[in-house]
Enzyme design. Structure first.
Site, short mmCIF file in Angstrom:
data_model
loop_
_atom_site.label_atom_id
_atom_site.label_comp_id
_atom_site.label_asym_id
_atom_site.label_seq_id
_atom_site.Cartn_x
_atom_site.Cartn_y
_atom_site.Cartn_z
N GLU A 46 0.86 -1.18 0.00
CA GLU A 46 0.00 0.00 0.00
C GLU A 46 0.89 1.22 0.00
O GLU A 46 1.65 1.44 0.93
CB GLU A 46 -0.87 0.01 1.26
CG GLU A 46 -1.92 -1.07 1.26
CD GLU A 46 -2.47 -1.27 2.65
OE1 GLU A 46 -2.63 -0.29 3.39
OE2 GLU A 46 -2.72 -2.43 3.00
N ASP A 99 -5.44 9.04 10.86
CA ASP A 99 -4.08 8.59 11.15
C ASP A 99 -3.55 9.11 12.47
O ASP A 99 -3.80 10.25 12.86
CB ASP A 99 -3.14 9.01 10.02
CG ASP A 99 -3.35 8.14 8.79
OD1 ASP A 99 -3.24 6.92 8.94
OD2 ASP A 99 -3.67 8.69 7.72
N TYR A 102 -10.72 -4.92 4.42
CA TYR A 102 -9.71 -4.48 5.37
C TYR A 102 -10.35 -4.43 6.75
O TYR A 102 -11.19 -3.59 7.02
CB TYR A 102 -9.24 -3.09 4.91
CG TYR A 102 -8.02 -2.51 5.56
CD1 TYR A 102 -7.73 -2.67 6.91
CD2 TYR A 102 -7.13 -1.75 4.80
CE1 TYR A 102 -6.59 -2.10 7.47
CE2 TYR A 102 -5.99 -1.18 5.34
CZ TYR A 102 -5.74 -1.36 6.68
OH TYR A 102 -4.62 -0.77 7.23
#
Lengths: 258, 393
Positions: free
Chosen positions: A46, A57, A172
């Protein structure tokens, strides 16, 4: 079939994917890192393109994005670097980043360019299902790009089924409902969550990410899913001297060569 | 409503909920429950009672005689500056704390730029005995030290946002990250009409009290509930959307939103979003925002910390695009001069944010008998240092 779909058709367990931010720690090492990761045994990659406001994040990936932007990384620069991607790297490659840079680049232009340089899929954490189906799905399909959706311990079964129906390579699974870089705490409830997902017998393979940083967390994830993704831990590795040379050792620490 | 939101959270091309999956359950729970709670009789009774007895509503609609004389029209100030905590921000904070309480939340988080929304949130948390954490850019904390102290006195924890440009947008990112990590017990009180749906709609509803009252007051004072012009300053746009809300369908009323031009729209030091921005996605909503060609968000500039947000609320983006409201701008200097004029003509020290709306009067031409309402969104006590330095008092 794109490379990603091929991979999942042929390999069902112990898959290892690595995330890194393009342009970090240096602007022009994207393909060097990708090549080294493939040689060290990573199954797919990725490559993150940086954004000024990465809300999903934690500090590690935030700082790598800031540094990458300072270094001059943009989508234009990244696609320029990726022109040589398929001369040097054979494993599947996903691009990961936030929606706004894609909107500015132009969704059609982005997908065409990604397909042209040999990218197989895209992960856009802030692109929700409704907007994906209405505005983006057709363009992704035309360019043979897989869109990867995230599932958290709080995602309802109904929604997971819907995501399974929209996915065509893998799902995911987030180990916890958190931002990237947090510690994986394998509590009973997390195991229950993994078991619940496994019990649903989804059409798509699952890969676990967030909090996978060593052999123990990787091995645990592989008990329940087809593999795992390492992100922040690898981005931390990139902050060290000799980060390229030591990539085999990093991978070996996560998944020892048998 | 013609300019209202659709079932997916869109105002025309703008809005939606561009959020990572980690936030989906929070946002979905809010979307599913907020309307039910807002329409509940018990909620309405407590909201009205607190707005009356605690905030001091209705805020007056003041006919500014000397202003009217100067500009040749009937100028009215909607006095949100007289609210408890000194601005319109408290209207939304009261609404959301009552909602959070009914959703069973124990912990409140908020972002703040100048500190006005942080203070309003800390205030309502003290009122309800709930834990309060306010994220504020490290740079803003230094610029607005008195408001940091106020929040602390009110019992809030103020957390510096040290990522990115260390200002309002980064404080918003930090608050969103906190919410991702604490979905069960925490409610996020967003202060402006921005963020993922249903936030822009919810904030607009809570702030719509401004225009709801103004209509009634206009009817009493002028014999008509419709003025010719309505003006408000716009950063994220919460006071402006509250001031416009009940006039949106009255197409004869000209709505004017005044953005912060900073040192000038073309100087590179500006927050004039509709002039400088392009369509994109920020903080979970599709809107107009200031950004580079590569889609990186640009840090705006204005002397007024409450207006230097790189985007505008999605409903404003829609009103701009379909020309229902006019979006103009005023520079730092124009706003400061307008603020001083309000002191000298009316004995009112306005917040520099609100002074941007007043500044636009200089550029308008009125017919005798025109009725003009300006939202005086906040009082200027917090800006005294800036006024004093600029004018040398």
């Amino acid at each position: 079939m794109n490379r990603l779909q091929n991979l999942f058709a042929n390999k069902k367990s112990n898959l290892l994917s690595i995330y890194f931010t393009a342009g970090y720690p240096e602007l022009n090492t994207t393909l060097d890192i990708a090549e080294a990761l493939e040689q060290a045994g990573a199954d797919f990659l990725e490559i993150g393109f940086p954004y000024s406001d990465p809300v999903a994040d934690g500090p590690t990936i935030q700082q790598s994005s800031e540094k990458a932007l300072e270094n001059g990384m943009t989508l234009n620069v990244l696609f320029e670097q990726l022109q040589q991607l398929r001369e040097r790297v054979n494993i599947p490659v996903l691009l990961m980043g936030y929606i706004n840079p894609i909107v500015q680049y132009g969704i059609e232009r982005f997908c065409k360019k990604a397909a042209e340089v040999g990218v197989d899929g895209v992960i856009v954490p802030d692109l929700p299902i409704y907007e994906y189906e209405k505005l983006y799905a057709d363009t992704f399909k035309q360019n043979n790009l897989s869109n990867i959706f995230l599932v958290t311990p709080n995602t309802s079964e109904e929604r997971i089924r819907k995501i399974d129906g929209l996915s065509n390579s893998f799902i995911y699974l987030l180990s916890s409902s958190s931002i990237t870089g947090s510690t994986l705490n394998v509590s009973t409830s997390i195991e229950d969550y993994y078991k619940r997902i496994k019990g649903m017998e989804l059409n798509n393979p699952t890969i676990i990410g967030f909090g996978i940083s060593n052999n123990a967390s990787y091995t645990k994830a592989c008990e329940y899913a087809n593999g795992a993704i390492v992100g922040s831990a690898f981005v931390k590795h990139l902050a060290m001297d000799d980060y390229l040379k030591n990539i085999p050792e990093f991978i070996n620490n996560i998944r020892p060569r048998s | 409503m013609k300019y209202g939101v659709d079932e997916h959270g869109y105002y025309g091309d703008f809005g939606g909920a561009y959020i990572p999956e980690m936030l989906y359950p929070n946002i979905e729970a809010l979307r599913a429950q907020y309307l039910k709670v807002l329409n509940d009789d018990d909620f309405k009774a407590e909201f009205d009672q607190l707005l009356k007895d605690y905030v001091g509503r209705p805020s007056p609609l003041y006919h500014a005689k000397r202003y009217s004389e100067k500009y040749g029209a009937n100028i009215f100030f909607k006095r949100e500056d007289l609210n408890h905590t000194g601005s319109h921000k408290i209207n939304n904070a009261i609404g959301q704390i009552l909602l959070a309480e009914r959703l069973g939340k124990k912990r409140i988080i908020a972002e703040t730029g100048a500190g006005q929304h942080g203070v309003a949130t800390a205030t309502v948390c003290a009122l309800k005995g709930l834990e309060c954490v306010v994220y504020m850019g490290e740079i803003d904390m230094a610029r607005q030290a008195p408001n940091v102290a106020r929040m602390k006195m009110l019992g809030a924890t103020v957390v510096p946002a040290t990522s990115g440009s260390k200002t309002l947008k980064d404080a918003t990112n930090e608050a969103l990250r906190d919410w991702i990590g604490n979905p069960e017990d925490t409610h996020y009180i967003i202060g402006s009409a921005v963020g993922p749906y249903p936030y822009p709609e919810m904030v607009a509803k809570f702030q719509s009290i401004i225009s709801f009252e103004a209509k009634k007051q206009l009817l009493e004072q002028t014999g008509s509930e419709l003025p010719q012009y309505v003006l408000a300053c716009v950063g994220g746009g919460s006071n402006a959307i509250g001031m416009f809300y009940n006039f949106l369908d009255d197409e004869s009323v000209k709505l004017i939103a005044v953005e912060a031009a900073g040192k000038g729209v073309e100087t590179g030091h500006s927050a004039a979003t509709t002039s400088l921005g392009k369509e994109g996605v920020l903080h979970g909503t599709r809107t107009i925002l200031m950004q580079t060609e590569d889609g990186q968000v640009v840090e705006p500039y204005s002397i007024s910390a409450g207006l230097d947000y790189p985007g505008i609320g999605p409903q404003h983006a829609h009103l701009f695009k379909v020309n229902r409201a006019e979006y103009v701008s005023a520079t730092d200097d124009e706003a400061l001069n307008a603020g001083l004029l309000a002191c000298q003509l009316e004995g009112i020290i306005p917040a520099i944010e609100s002074a941007h709306a007043l500044a636009h009067l200089e550029k308008m031409a009125f017919k005798p008998g025109d009725n003009v309402v300006i939202c005086l969104s906040g009082r200027g006590d917090k800006d005294l240092d800036t006024y004093i330095k600029h004018f040398g008092y």
